[in-house]
Motif scaffolding. Structure first.
Motif, short mmCIF file in Angstrom:
data_model
loop_
_atom_site.label_atom_id
_atom_site.label_comp_id
_atom_site.label_asym_id
_atom_site.label_seq_id
_atom_site.Cartn_x
_atom_site.Cartn_y
_atom_site.Cartn_z
N VAL A 142 7.81 49.31 82.54
CA VAL A 142 6.84 48.54 83.32
C VAL A 142 7.03 47.08 82.93
O VAL A 142 6.69 46.67 81.83
N LEU A 143 7.60 46.30 83.87
CA LEU A 143 8.11 44.98 83.54
C LEU A 143 7.32 43.85 84.18
O LEU A 143 7.68 42.68 84.05
N GLY A 144 6.25 44.17 84.87
CA GLY A 144 5.40 43.19 85.52
C GLY A 144 4.17 43.91 86.04
O GLY A 144 3.93 45.08 85.72
N PRO A 145 3.36 43.26 86.88
CA PRO A 145 2.22 43.96 87.49
C PRO A 145 2.73 45.15 88.30
O PRO A 145 3.54 44.97 89.22
N SER A 146 2.30 46.34 87.94
CA SER A 146 2.83 47.55 88.56
C SER A 146 1.68 48.40 89.10
O SER A 146 0.97 49.07 88.34
N LEU A 179 13.24 54.35 85.94
CA LEU A 179 12.41 53.62 86.90
C LEU A 179 12.06 52.26 86.33
O LEU A 179 11.47 52.17 85.25
N LEU A 180 12.43 51.20 87.02
CA LEU A 180 12.12 49.83 86.60
C LEU A 180 10.99 49.33 87.49
O LEU A 180 11.21 48.99 88.66
N CYS A 181 9.78 49.31 86.95
CA CYS A 181 8.56 49.12 87.76
C CYS A 181 8.08 47.68 87.71
O CYS A 181 7.96 47.09 86.64
N ASP A 182 7.77 47.13 88.89
CA ASP A 182 7.27 45.75 88.99
C ASP A 182 6.92 45.51 90.45
O ASP A 182 7.69 44.93 91.20
N ALA A 183 5.74 45.98 90.89
CA ALA A 183 5.41 45.92 92.31
C ALA A 183 3.91 45.86 92.52
O ALA A 183 3.15 46.40 91.73
N ALA A 233 2.98 42.84 80.98
CA ALA A 233 2.91 43.68 82.17
C ALA A 233 1.53 44.32 82.30
O ALA A 233 0.70 44.26 81.40
N SER A 234 1.31 44.96 83.43
CA SER A 234 0.07 45.71 83.65
C SER A 234 0.39 46.92 84.51
O SER A 234 1.36 46.93 85.27
N LEU A 235 -0.47 47.94 84.38
CA LEU A 235 -0.23 49.21 85.05
C LEU A 235 -1.55 49.82 85.47
O LEU A 235 -2.44 50.05 84.63
#
Length: 515
Positions: free
Chosen positions: A169-173, A126-130, A193-195
């Protein structure tokens, strides 16, 4: 068929639509995306997978609610590929368009990918950035009607084998991306990044709290509570971490863990006798012990920043993947708090699910006690961990290196949790409490009575005698005599003993998988 409906025209139309899908957010949006320090989603996929292996599905998907803005693939890329030669399914959020927000079509694409990967037994990446849900696509009744089925989202509905999940987690997620990360067995974050469950733009109007992405869910926050397990300085480093993690695990829980060529340890096992000091209160880094047990270059820490008084790491011994759980004496002397216990339980579950033997290295003074420990739920965390260790079906081998006291000993695979083998070094100390504390607790009234009758010197002499008796009872010899230990071993023999113990604990199962 009309003249403009020739096959050549239809193919040209298809190619044009495919090309538009590959444009993602378009040139201007991609330039802004790169300027933020992030790679486009398709370049992320290329960094992850084996070259030439991409097999995409759902590229021509579009939002249910159409606007003037073209949203290729409904802001998510899904497909299959090979990673180090093995099949994987990949979900990559495209944050170059509508901030990667989630809507019904993108959710169907993701669910379809997950369903196929689970049914056919291979890992999901999973490549997360949303930035959460898309408005107005998820407003009102549409939110309740979202095509999210937690049965298929989290596990195969047919009760088949489980597959590993890894997330970057590659960006604001937030929102859907955060949910994905919460299902992963391994989460690596970029430092930028942030989660979190929801983002700052939702929190401020809801609660009045004004936060930056970093303050809300940056790596320091996410690592400290176990939402993430590692941090990376670049997207390439994050993809390497995912590949390394998956290399220890089988493609699914019905298969044995993959072996690799054996290597000697980085530290000569003969040095173990000198690495660990005999003084029970002297600190040392348990990773130095692990380096003399595991194959060189194979140690993969898992969640070092969470519950730091216990180490959980993947490694190989003679090429075979194992899970190592060890108290860490340089963090609160190795005393276990609720975070450490919860972290360990999750790691035990990972190892038991994916057929990795578990090795416990004991040097633990006990569990944290007091009002602060109780408020954090240590009692329930301890009970849940002890049960999970007890029910694990993979080989479980324990080595008491120095001290193993109280509930801390049981939390690291002591006898009541049914280890296959339990060994100790000659330096081992065992019991429900350390000698000094035990004498003060159990014999306090007796010592006070001697002090009142004969003075401080007599009381000190009695305390010393009682402490010597306690220490004698704590040594490993009587434990070995009564088969509370399977053997007392020299420190330098630890690696070789573990190799044999794991082999015999697996027994003659057709495949080295849990029953």
């Amino acid at each position: 068929m009309s003249e403009d409906r020739t096959m050549a025209a239809l193919i040209a139309d298809l190619r044009a639509r495919q090309a538009r899908a590959r444009e993602m957010g378009g040139a201007d949006a991609l330039a802004r995306h790169r300027a933020s320090g992030r790679l486009p989603v398709r370049e992320r996929v290329d960094l992850l997978i084996d070259e030439g292996s991409w097999f995409e599905i759902g590229a021509l998907a579009l939002p249910e609610l159409r606007t003037a803005k073209h949203v290729p693939g409904d802001a998510v890329v899904t497909g299959f590929a090979r990673l180090d030669g093995r099949h994987v399914g990949v979900i990559g959020i495209d944050s170059s368009i509508v901030a990667g927000t989630t809507a019904p079509t993108s959710m169907r694409k993701q669910g379809r990918l997950i369903e196929i990967a689970q049914r056919n037994g291979f890992p999901i990446v999973l490549l997360c950035d949303a930035d959460g849900g898309r408005i107005p696509d998820v407003m009102g009744w549409r939110f309740s009607h979202l095509p999210l089925d937690f049965k298929t989202f989290l596990a195969p509905t047919d009760g088949g084998p489980l597959v590993p999940r890894a997330a970057a987690v590659l960006g604001p997620s937030y929102g859907d991306s955060a949910l994905h990360a919460s299902t992963a067995h391994f989460v690596v974050m970029l430092r930028s990044a942030s989660l979190a469950l929801v983002g700052p733009s939702v929190i401020e109007p809801a609660t009045g709290e004004k936060l930056t992405d970093e303050e809300l869910g940056g790596p320091a926050k996410a690592l400290a509570v176990g939402n993430a397990h590692a941090v990376a300085d670049s997207e390439a480093e994050a993809m390497d971490a995912i590949a390394a993690f998956l290399s220890f695990l089988p493609s699914n829980s019905s298969l044995p863990a993959p072996a690799a060529p054996a290597r000697d340890p980085a530290v000569d096992p003969a040095r173990l006798a000198d690495i660990v000091p005999l003084g029970a209160k002297d600190g040392y880094d348990m990773y130095r012990v692990i380096e003399a047990i595991a194959d060189a270059g194979s140690i993969f820490p898992w969640a070092d920043e969470w519950g730091g008084s216990v180490i959980t790491c993947l490694a190989r011994i003679e090429g075979q993947p194992v899970g190592l759980i060890a108290s860490q004496p340089i963090v609160r002397a190795g005393a276990l708090d609720a975070d450490a216990l919860n972290k360990e339980r999750e790691f035990v579950d990972l190892c038991d699910t994916f057929n990795l033997p578990i090795i416990f290295l004991h040097d633990v003074p006990g569990l944290m006690v007091g009002t602060s420990a109780e408020r954090t739920g240590i009692l329930k965390a301890y009970e849940k961990l002890a049960l999970r260790i007890s029910t694990a079906n993979v080989p479980k081998i324990g080595v008491i290196i120095r001290k193993a006291y109280g509930g801390g000993h049981f939390a690291l695979g002591g006898r009541p949790t049914h280890p296959d083998f339990l060994f100790a070094w000659p330096s081992a100390e065992m019991g429900f409490m350390a000698p000094d504390t035990g004498v003060r607790t159990v014999y306090r009234r007796k010592i006070d009575a001697v002090r009142a009758e004969a003075g401080d010197e007599a009381a000190a002499a009695l305390a010393a005698e009682l402490r010597r008796e306690w220490e004698t009872e704590s040594e490993p010899w009587e434990a070995a005599a009564h088969i509370a230990l399977d053997d007392v071993i020299e420190p330098g023999e630890t690696r070789a003993k573990l190799v044999s113990a794991i082999d015999y604990a697996w027994g003659v199962r057709a495949e080295r998988v849990r029953p």
